[in-house]
Design a protein around this motif. Structure first.
Motif, PDB file in Angstrom:
ATOM      1  N   LYS A 137      -5.368   2.230  -0.306  1.00 23.56           N
ATOM      2  CA  LYS A 137      -5.699   2.202   0.932  1.00 23.56           C
ATOM      3  C   LYS A 137      -6.842   1.356   1.173  1.00 23.56           C
ATOM      4  O   LYS A 137      -6.937   0.452   2.313  1.00 23.56           O
ATOM      5  CB  LYS A 137      -5.946   3.686   1.717  1.00 23.56           C
ATOM      6  CG  LYS A 137      -4.514   4.318   1.712  1.00 23.56           C
ATOM      7  CD  LYS A 137      -4.924   5.679   2.267  1.00 23.56           C
ATOM      8  CE  LYS A 137      -3.744   6.550   2.315  1.00 23.56           C
ATOM      9  NZ  LYS A 137      -3.713   7.834   3.048  1.00 23.56           N
ATOM     10  N   ALA A 138      -7.932   1.517   0.428  1.00 25.35           N
ATOM     11  CA  ALA A 138      -9.184   0.764   0.632  1.00 25.35           C
ATOM     12  C   ALA A 138      -8.830  -0.896   0.531  1.00 25.35           C
ATOM     13  O   ALA A 138      -9.119  -1.707   1.236  1.00 25.35           O
ATOM     14  CB  ALA A 138     -10.273   1.277  -0.257  1.00 25.35           C
ATOM     15  N   LEU A 170      -6.821  -2.171   3.404  1.00 28.61           N
ATOM     16  CA  LEU A 170      -7.937  -2.302   4.922  1.00 28.61           C
ATOM     17  C   LEU A 170      -8.521  -3.440   4.407  1.00 28.61           C
ATOM     18  O   LEU A 170      -8.454  -4.345   5.650  1.00 28.61           O
ATOM     19  CB  LEU A 170      -8.375  -1.048   4.932  1.00 28.61           C
ATOM     20  CG  LEU A 170      -9.467  -1.183   5.942  1.00 28.61           C
ATOM     21  CD1 LEU A 170      -8.850  -1.058   7.150  1.00 28.61           C
ATOM     22  CD2 LEU A 170     -10.449   0.300   5.966  1.00 28.61           C
ATOM     23  N   ALA A 171      -9.191  -3.754   3.308  1.00 27.91           N
ATOM     24  CA  ALA A 171      -9.978  -4.802   3.072  1.00 27.91           C
ATOM     25  C   ALA A 171      -9.282  -6.208   2.967  1.00 27.91           C
ATOM     26  O   ALA A 171      -9.585  -6.921   3.815  1.00 27.91           O
ATOM     27  CB  ALA A 171     -10.800  -4.597   1.973  1.00 27.91           C
ATOM     28  N   GLN A 216       0.810  -1.194   0.040  1.00 26.44           N
ATOM     29  CA  GLN A 216      -0.076   0.067  -0.108  1.00 26.44           C
ATOM     30  C   GLN A 216       0.828   1.279  -0.009  1.00 26.44           C
ATOM     31  O   GLN A 216       0.513   2.143  -0.789  1.00 26.44           O
ATOM     32  CB  GLN A 216      -0.772  -0.142   1.090  1.00 26.44           C
ATOM     33  CG  GLN A 216      -1.964   1.086   1.044  1.00 26.44           C
ATOM     34  CD  GLN A 216      -1.465   2.410   2.102  1.00 26.44           C
ATOM     35  OE1 GLN A 216      -0.958   2.151   3.180  1.00 26.44           O
ATOM     36  NE2 GLN A 216      -1.706   3.509   1.661  1.00 26.44           N
TER      37      GLN A 216
END
Length: 153
Positions: free
Chosen positions: A41-42, A45-46, A34
């Motif tokens: 970022k998404a 995070l996921a 990342q």
């Protein structure tokens, strides 16, 4: 074997070997992918929430996604399975080495798993990844590198 050859001949033979080299690897943490812009970022995070680990292959100096699985142990098994499928019946013609960024205990476990197949010629010492892969993949990168053994034509 190439001591009597010209530099040009050595370069030609080395380029032939480069075409047979590949690295299959994964990472335990998505943080560095990342931070390096490889994933958003998404996505990071996921992936972290769902415990998704990327499977990445490096050929001809380029990184390519090869899949994703849930869990680091499953990711390690996947890179072992990929390697076994890719060199398969010709395993004795290849030399393997384990690569790791910083977690050498993971490299040792991976080597033990590979040694269950006695056809593999595995270099004794795990290699530390270079700074380029290390900067993008982070300290949890772990993989299998293989290259065809040299036979003079």
């Amino acid at each position: 074997q190439l001591a009597c050859c010209s530099l040009q001949k050595v370069v030609i033979e080395a380029k032939k070997l480069c075409d047979t080299a590949k690295i299959n690897f994964t990472v335990e943490s998505l943080d560095y992918l990342q931070k390096g812009g490889r994933i958003g970022k998404a996505g990071a995070l996921a992936g972290t929430i769902l415990n998704i680990k990327p499977i990445i292959e490096m050929t001809q100096g380029e990184l390519h996604p090869a899949g994703k699985v849930r869990g680091f142990k499953k990711a390690v098994k996947t890179i072992i399975d990929m390697t076994e499928k890719e060199i398969g019946a010709e395993a004795e013609k290849y030399r393997l080495c384990i690569i790791s960024a910083q977690k050498m205990e993971n490299a040792i476990e991976l080597k033990k798993a590979l040694q269950q197949n006695t056809k593999y010629d595995i270099l004794e010492i795990p290699f530390q990844v270079g700074v380029t892969i290390g900067a993008h993949a982070g300290p949890t990168a772990l993989g299998i590198c293989y290259i065809k053994k040299y036979t003079q034509l």
